[in-house]
Design a protein around this motif. Sequence first.
Motif, short mmCIF file in Angstrom:
data_model
loop_
_atom_site.label_atom_id
_atom_site.label_comp_id
_atom_site.label_asym_id
_atom_site.label_seq_id
_atom_site.Cartn_x
_atom_site.Cartn_y
_atom_site.Cartn_z
N UNK A 1 0.83 -1.20 0.00
CA UNK A 1 0.00 0.00 0.00
C UNK A 1 0.87 1.25 0.00
N UNK A 2 1.89 1.27 0.85
CA UNK A 2 2.67 2.49 1.05
C UNK A 2 3.56 2.85 -0.12
N UNK A 3 4.08 1.86 -0.84
CA UNK A 3 4.95 2.17 -1.98
C UNK A 3 4.18 3.00 -3.01
N UNK A 4 2.92 2.65 -3.22
CA UNK A 4 2.07 3.40 -4.15
C UNK A 4 1.75 4.78 -3.58
N UNK A 5 1.34 4.80 -2.32
CA UNK A 5 0.87 6.06 -1.73
C UNK A 5 1.98 7.09 -1.62
N UNK A 6 3.20 6.66 -1.22
CA UNK A 6 4.29 7.61 -1.04
C UNK A 6 4.73 8.19 -2.39
N UNK A 7 4.87 7.33 -3.40
CA UNK A 7 5.24 7.84 -4.73
C UNK A 7 4.16 8.75 -5.29
N UNK A 8 2.91 8.40 -5.08
CA UNK A 8 1.78 9.19 -5.56
C UNK A 8 1.80 10.57 -4.90
N UNK A 9 1.93 10.59 -3.58
CA UNK A 9 1.91 11.87 -2.86
C UNK A 9 3.13 12.71 -3.17
N UNK A 10 4.31 12.07 -3.20
CA UNK A 10 5.54 12.83 -3.36
C UNK A 10 5.69 13.49 -4.72
N UNK A 11 5.11 12.89 -5.75
CA UNK A 11 5.30 13.42 -7.10
C UNK A 11 4.04 14.07 -7.67
N UNK A 12 2.95 14.16 -6.88
CA UNK A 12 1.70 14.70 -7.41
C UNK A 12 1.83 16.17 -7.83
N UNK A 13 2.44 17.00 -6.98
CA UNK A 13 2.58 18.41 -7.32
C UNK A 13 3.49 18.58 -8.54
N UNK A 14 4.52 17.75 -8.62
CA UNK A 14 5.40 17.79 -9.78
C UNK A 14 4.65 17.41 -11.05
N UNK A 15 3.77 16.40 -10.94
CA UNK A 15 2.98 15.98 -12.09
C UNK A 15 2.07 17.08 -12.60
N UNK A 16 1.46 17.83 -11.69
CA UNK A 16 0.61 18.94 -12.11
C UNK A 16 1.40 20.03 -12.80
N UNK A 17 2.58 20.32 -12.27
CA UNK A 17 3.42 21.36 -12.89
C UNK A 17 3.91 20.92 -14.26
N UNK A 18 4.24 19.63 -14.41
CA UNK A 18 4.69 19.12 -15.70
C UNK A 18 3.58 19.25 -16.75
N UNK A 19 2.34 19.04 -16.34
CA UNK A 19 1.23 19.21 -17.27
C UNK A 19 1.09 20.64 -17.75
N UNK A 20 1.30 21.60 -16.83
CA UNK A 20 1.25 23.01 -17.21
C UNK A 20 2.32 23.33 -18.26
N UNK A 21 3.52 22.78 -18.05
CA UNK A 21 4.65 23.16 -18.89
C UNK A 21 4.68 22.41 -20.22
N UNK A 22 4.40 21.11 -20.18
CA UNK A 22 4.63 20.27 -21.35
C UNK A 22 3.35 19.78 -22.03
N UNK A 23 2.20 20.12 -21.47
CA UNK A 23 0.95 19.73 -22.08
C UNK A 23 0.22 18.70 -21.25
N UNK A 24 -1.07 18.96 -20.98
CA UNK A 24 -1.86 18.07 -20.13
C UNK A 24 -2.12 16.73 -20.82
N UNK A 25 -2.42 16.76 -22.11
CA UNK A 25 -2.63 15.50 -22.83
C UNK A 25 -1.36 14.67 -22.82
N UNK A 26 -0.23 15.30 -23.07
CA UNK A 26 1.04 14.56 -23.10
C UNK A 26 1.31 13.89 -21.76
N UNK A 27 1.11 14.62 -20.67
CA UNK A 27 1.36 14.04 -19.35
C UNK A 27 0.31 12.98 -19.00
N UNK A 28 -0.91 13.16 -19.47
CA UNK A 28 -1.95 12.13 -19.30
C UNK A 28 -1.49 10.83 -19.94
#
Length: 482
Positions: free
Chosen positions: A64-91
């Motif tokens: 459970x925790x391996x998923x949750x920690x990676x999800x939480x730790x990189x979520x803000x980075x994922x949102x910023x990457x979508x802003x910069x490089x394209x939401x469809x591309x990051x999707x």
Amino acid sequence: MARMLRAAADPRISGRTGAPTWLVVALACSGQFLVVLDVSVVNVALPSMRADLGLSGPGLQWVVNAYAIAFAGFMLLGGRAGDLYGRKRMFLVGLALFTLASLGGGLAREGWELLAARAVQGLGAAVLAPSTLTILTAAVREGAARARAIATWTAVGAGGGAAGGLVGGLLVDGLSWRWVLLINVPVGAVVLLGALRWLPESRAGDGRRLDLPGAVLVTAGLGALAYGISLTEAEGWTASVTLVPLVAGLLLIGLFLLVEARTAAPLMPLGLLRLRPVASANVAMFLSGSAMFCMWFFMTLYAQNVLGYTPLEAGLALVPSSLAVVAGSKLAPRLMRAAGARNVAVLGTAVAAAGFGWQSTISAEGDYLTAIMLPGIMMMLGAGLAMTPLAALATSGAEPGEAGLVSGLINTSRTMGGSLGLAVMSTIAAARTEASATPGTDAGGPAALVEGYALAFRASAGVLVVGAVVMAVWLPRRVRVR
């Protein structure tokens, strides 16, 4: 959230495909459903995973925790990457990574292979999840139609969490535990092809770089802390093998804060934490998440390891609790208008604490109504009542241009709190179980297991009581409208 909503008017939206709006909404919601489903779907499969791969107790919590920690730790980075490089591309990138990791986890032959796959799944989910809402709002014009689309997205997310136990039980009973991961492969492939063909592209980059060091540091720090905590049951708090990861985790978190204070484009602007609504709501969400995240884990283990439920029966047993969290989330806005956001958050946390206290009275011969259903409903009804006002208070303290970031931060606080809380509660439960086993008996016997699970529920109730006091003293009374 406001930043996401303004994306619909952003001139940098391209790649109009002529696809029906409902199809774009369906694809975005499908991605969100997969991400949320995988937080809960593995719970009913945990005993089967342990038996097949020989996982230890701490190893089981890391599924459970391996998923949750990676999800939480990189979520803000994922949102910023979508802003910069394209939401469809990051999707597309996030969904592809998520799908491939699901395949790897489903085919795992060793425990470490499963844990590695779950961590990569969490990374893929962190890249995918922020883009789902932004794609949806970019595709639907502002007004009633967008409100309905966002309501659909919210309901799908809640439904994913609610369906996890049932879907997992059906798959484990009908096929094997591997299919709780392998089922993502055909579904992910279909969504991936549909997204590639029909989703429009959009971006809102301003030239700032990604704060990759910040994301790596906070994720590594949380992982090291959780790992160190998980070792305390077997090694104690003073053993070097325990102290090294604990100290390393604290140093990494400290280094993360230093990086955030100095970088021009921080993952988590520390200035936001000077705002009382943001700081108080995030601390409250961290405490609440650390207790409430454990509920599904221990309830599933109790149902199967003590009461002898099959995976399907365990999934069905938790359906009322799943529906209760949805009902609480829907009821909260109405109560907030009448009583204020702070009072509703305190009320929800108190109801959840009472449910955890009730759950701590479990026995090895518990019946479904009083040992699972009713306390489970109380715990999750309280969770639904508390989470909505906390999120609203957190976002009310930020400027409109920062609302999207603060929304991501409150979700990150909840998931990070849950990850560390699960590590602590699992250690507490394991230590009590071992101490309760009489000489010459099985430490994994029902009576000893019940002692451990009950203590974890009591400890969680105590954390929630502390959380309720923090909310009553520190939270603003009402949501401020800017």
